[in-house]
Motif scaffolding. Structure first.
Motif, mmCIF file in Angstrom:
data_model
loop_
_atom_site.group_PDB
_atom_site.id
_atom_site.type_symbol
_atom_site.label_atom_id
_atom_site.label_comp_id
_atom_site.label_asym_id
_atom_site.label_seq_id
_atom_site.Cartn_x
_atom_site.Cartn_y
_atom_site.Cartn_z
ATOM 1 N N LEU A 14 5.026 -4.787 -8.682
ATOM 2 C CA LEU A 14 5.473 -4.113 -8.056
ATOM 3 C C LEU A 14 4.494 -4.472 -6.878
ATOM 4 O O LEU A 14 3.254 -4.474 -7.000
ATOM 5 C CB LEU A 14 5.624 -2.528 -8.166
ATOM 6 N N THR A 15 4.796 -4.172 -5.568
ATOM 7 C CA THR A 15 3.470 -4.257 -4.089
ATOM 8 C C THR A 15 2.748 -2.815 -3.913
ATOM 9 O O THR A 15 3.217 -1.872 -4.951
ATOM 10 C CB THR A 15 4.182 -4.390 -3.011
ATOM 11 N N ARG A 16 1.932 -2.922 -4.006
ATOM 12 C CA ARG A 16 0.699 -1.652 -3.331
ATOM 13 C C ARG A 16 1.175 -0.819 -2.451
ATOM 14 O O ARG A 16 1.289 0.522 -3.430
ATOM 15 C CB ARG A 16 -0.617 -1.882 -2.263
ATOM 16 N N GLN A 17 2.116 -1.116 -1.502
ATOM 17 C CA GLN A 17 2.834 -0.317 -0.665
ATOM 18 C C GLN A 17 3.765 0.778 -1.759
ATOM 19 O O GLN A 17 4.164 2.359 -1.052
ATOM 20 C CB GLN A 17 2.905 -0.637 0.106
ATOM 21 N N THR A 18 4.402 -0.182 -2.603
ATOM 22 C CA THR A 18 5.964 0.873 -2.710
ATOM 23 C C THR A 18 5.225 1.611 -4.786
ATOM 24 O O THR A 18 5.191 2.716 -4.681
ATOM 25 C CB THR A 18 6.769 0.209 -4.208
ATOM 26 N N LEU A 19 4.158 1.214 -4.880
ATOM 27 C CA LEU A 19 3.291 1.374 -6.259
ATOM 28 C C LEU A 19 2.830 2.780 -5.573
ATOM 29 O O LEU A 19 2.871 3.570 -6.288
ATOM 30 C CB LEU A 19 2.591 0.655 -7.370
ATOM 31 N N SER A 20 1.517 2.259 -4.379
ATOM 32 C CA SER A 20 0.893 3.756 -4.391
ATOM 33 C C SER A 20 2.406 5.352 -3.963
ATOM 34 O O SER A 20 1.396 6.342 -4.226
ATOM 35 C CB SER A 20 0.282 3.408 -3.081
ATOM 36 N N ALA A 21 3.336 4.492 -3.300
ATOM 37 C CA ALA A 21 4.334 5.281 -2.787
ATOM 38 C C ALA A 21 5.062 6.491 -3.427
ATOM 39 O O ALA A 21 4.998 7.841 -3.970
ATOM 40 C CB ALA A 21 5.273 5.531 -1.808
ATOM 41 N N ILE A 22 5.333 5.865 -5.264
ATOM 42 C CA ILE A 22 5.876 6.487 -6.032
ATOM 43 C C ILE A 22 4.191 7.390 -7.005
ATOM 44 O O ILE A 22 4.899 8.297 -6.850
ATOM 45 C CB ILE A 22 5.962 5.149 -7.109
ATOM 46 N N LEU A 23 2.889 6.573 -6.801
ATOM 47 C CA LEU A 23 1.995 7.440 -7.665
ATOM 48 C C LEU A 23 1.766 8.789 -6.265
ATOM 49 O O LEU A 23 1.223 9.753 -7.096
ATOM 50 C CB LEU A 23 1.072 6.368 -7.699
ATOM 51 N N GLN A 24 2.046 8.506 -5.071
ATOM 52 C CA GLN A 24 1.177 9.742 -4.812
ATOM 53 C C GLN A 24 2.520 10.222 -3.593
ATOM 54 O O GLN A 24 2.367 11.440 -2.929
ATOM 55 C CB GLN A 24 0.692 9.150 -2.964
ATOM 56 N N ASP A 25 3.264 10.584 -4.366
ATOM 57 C CA ASP A 25 4.935 11.471 -3.324
ATOM 58 C C ASP A 25 4.604 12.598 -3.736
ATOM 59 O O ASP A 25 4.595 12.931 -5.013
ATOM 60 C CB ASP A 25 5.442 10.811 -4.243
#
Length: 566
Positions: free
Chosen positions: A188-199
């Motif tokens: 996963l891209t950093r943007q997508t993964l961070s969005a999942i983890l920081q939701d």
């Protein structure tokens, strides 16, 4: 600047995990390792010490991981958070296991992902579109609760699932989520993964997925649909599964197969596959082509392996199929012919048939005394013995083994009511069987014997009873064999036509000319013999309408234009 970070989930073969981690970091990729909480502390500390000299390796908070439970997702979350916190230049996070092996130079993976900076590689399909799930739980894994381990508490697991079904209990899926499933191994891209983890909704999502069955195949696969704008629904890791849902393990002899896949990473690699680790971790030039990963190129081989394991080869019995009646892939491997009554009615029928057809012609394979192999052999292909006791231990396996061991050569054998009858249903249901029966011909040897008539009457009654039951099987609606049945009376009226038809159907590839007909035994007085049986209270009906005064019967001579036998 590095663009790819590797998250490794490790629980066994730590020496191989160390070797692979150093390979990743030597190629410029930072690595965050999660070691299963079930690994003993002493072993864990030794593993950490072995990598302490590598500044690009980190170890994340440990979680207890068990197949099908939340721990694997928690491990992926912790390691991913540490990766993004410690390595700011990472733009793609690649999830791998300790049994994964890079197949292509690390720089090729970096270049490949750099050319696709906003693409998320994760298999993500709705439950209605997932055909590979094994275990009968597709949509239910999202609507039921699974607090018990499937591996450690199987009975509790099954009972609780059944209870929820009976009570019609269903969980509410969080608003806005559409359950998706796919391979655990993503990039996963950093943007997508961070969005999942920081939701902000992550606590609610985590609570929900904690009680989902096998959440590592659905958590990221579902949530990625909330945030990603460009999903490639496929994994960059080559991971194949068998028909039971268990991963295929790659060994040294899979080297060329892995190279043909053009994939970046493969799992599961056997820890002792020294040749694979040597080939892929030290050959930086690489034997792999710089092309798009295409695991589909080797799918045919895996499909063949699954078919071989589940169906096997026609007529070859194996452990996974033999105990289950009807699970065989073909009862026998080759066509064969069964003759009943012919050797009794014709003199030297077996050598005549062998000469006429070129097939291997046996005597009574299931005779009480011994298996009468062709040419008087005591042992035949596959070390099959003529010993009757050994043969009768499993008569069906004896026959199927004989056909398999002699495949490529047509087998013919004699049969009758004196023989072991255990194979009747197998032969009747076998499409490879060609069965020709002259009913009542078993009486000819009795007629020609010089025995006490009261004994002959008892034996005739016994044989007729056996053959009557056998003919019911051959005439059954379940019979798939090519069966021809004549009464003895109708057969001797015009014997050459059915004989020629049978010989033609054997269909040997070379042509032979039927130079002479088989010689029929002298049946003078046979009609009176049958009448005497009737007079003694035994009714020999299987021979047909046989006249009392029966003179010698001569076989018609072959016509001037000989019969052609294919």
């Amino acid at each position: 600047m590095s663009t790819v970070g590797i998250v490794m989930l490790v629980h066994t073969a730590l020496d191989r995990a160390e070797q692979v981690a150093r390979h990743w970091t030597s190629g410029g990729c930072p690595v965050v390792v999660h070691v299963d909480g079930n690994v003993p502390q002493k072993t864990y500390r030794a593993f950490v010490a072995s990598l302490v000299d590598d500044p690009m390796v980190r170890f994340s908070q440990r979680h207890r991981c068990e197949w099908g439970t939340w721990g694997i997702v928690a491990a992926s979350q912790s390691a991913s958070e540490l990766m993004m916190a410690d390595f700011a230049d990472v733009r793609h996070v690649y999830l791998a296991s300790g049994s994964c092996l890079p197949l292509r130079p690390v720089q090729e993976l970096i270049d490949y992902l750099a050319a696709r900076p906003r693409t998320d590689f994760i298999e993500s399909a709705t439950t209605a579109d997932v055909p590979w799930t094994v275990g009968g739980l597709d949509a239910e894994r999202f609507t039921l609760r699974f607090p018990f381990s499937w591996k450690r508490h199987r009975q509790l697991f099954d009972q609780y699932v059944e209870l929820q079904r009976k009570l019609r209990m269903k969980r509410r899926i969080p608003t806005g989520l559409v359950p998706h499933m796919g391979s655990q191994w993503w990039c996963l891209t950093r943007q997508t993964l961070s969005a999942i983890l920081q939701d902000p909704e992550r606590p609610a999502y985590d609570r929900y997925f904690r009680k989902v069955w096998i959440p590592d195949e659905s958590y990221f696969q579902t949530l990625v649909r909330q945030y990603s704008g460009n999903i490639e629904s496929r994994s960059l890791t080559l991971s194949k599964f068998d028909f039971q849902g268990k991963p295929h393990i790659f060994y040294d002899d899979h080297l060329q197969l892995l190279r043909r896949s053009d994939c970046f990473v493969a799992r599961k690699i056997w820890p002792h596959a020294d040749r694979l680790y040597q080939a892929f971790l030290t050959d930086q030039a690489g034997a792999m082509k710089k092309t798009e990963p295409n695991p589909g190129k080797i799918d045919r081989i895996f499909a063949k392996a699954v078919e071989r394991r589940t169906r096997g080869r026609p007529g070859l019995y194996m452990q996974s199929r033999m105990p289950r009646h009807g699970a065989e892939n073909g009862i026998t491997s080759n066509p064969y012919s069964v003759f009943q009554g012919f050797a009794e009615l014709f003199e030297n029928f077996e050598p005549w048939l062998a000469q006429a057809t070129g097939a291997r012609v046996h005597g009574h394979l299931f005779a009480p005394e011994r298996a009468e192999f062709a040419d008087g052999q005591m042992l035949i292909n596959g070390a099959l013995s003529d010993n009757a006791k050994s043969r009768d231990y499993n008569a069906e396996s004896f026959l199927t083994s004989l056909i398999w061991n002699t495949r490529g050569e047509r087998q013919c054998f004699q049969f009758g009511p004196r023989d072991n009858q255990d194979t009747n249903w197998l032969v009747a249901c076998d499409p490879n069987a060609q069965v020709s029966v002259i009913s009542g011909a078993w009486a000819v040897p009795l007629f020609r014997s010089n025995r006490n008539f009261s004994d002959l009457r008892k034996e005739a009654a016994r044989l007729q009873r056996i053959e009557s039951e056998q003919l019911k099987i051959f005439r059954s609606q379940f019979a798939k064999a090519r069966v021809r049945i004549w009464t003895m009376a109708e057969f001797i009226e015009a014997p050459m036509e059915p004989i020629q038809t049978i010989v033609d159907e054997i269909g040997m590839s070379h042509q032979r000319r039927l130079s002479e007909a088989p010689t029929m035994v002298d049946l003078a007085g046979f009609g009176q013999f049958l009448q005497n049986l009737k007079n003694q209270g035994m009714h020999p009906y299987l021979m047909g309408d046989f006249p009392v005064e029966q003179g010698p019967i001569n076989m018609p001579k072959p016509p001037r234009k000989p019969y052609l036998v294919r």
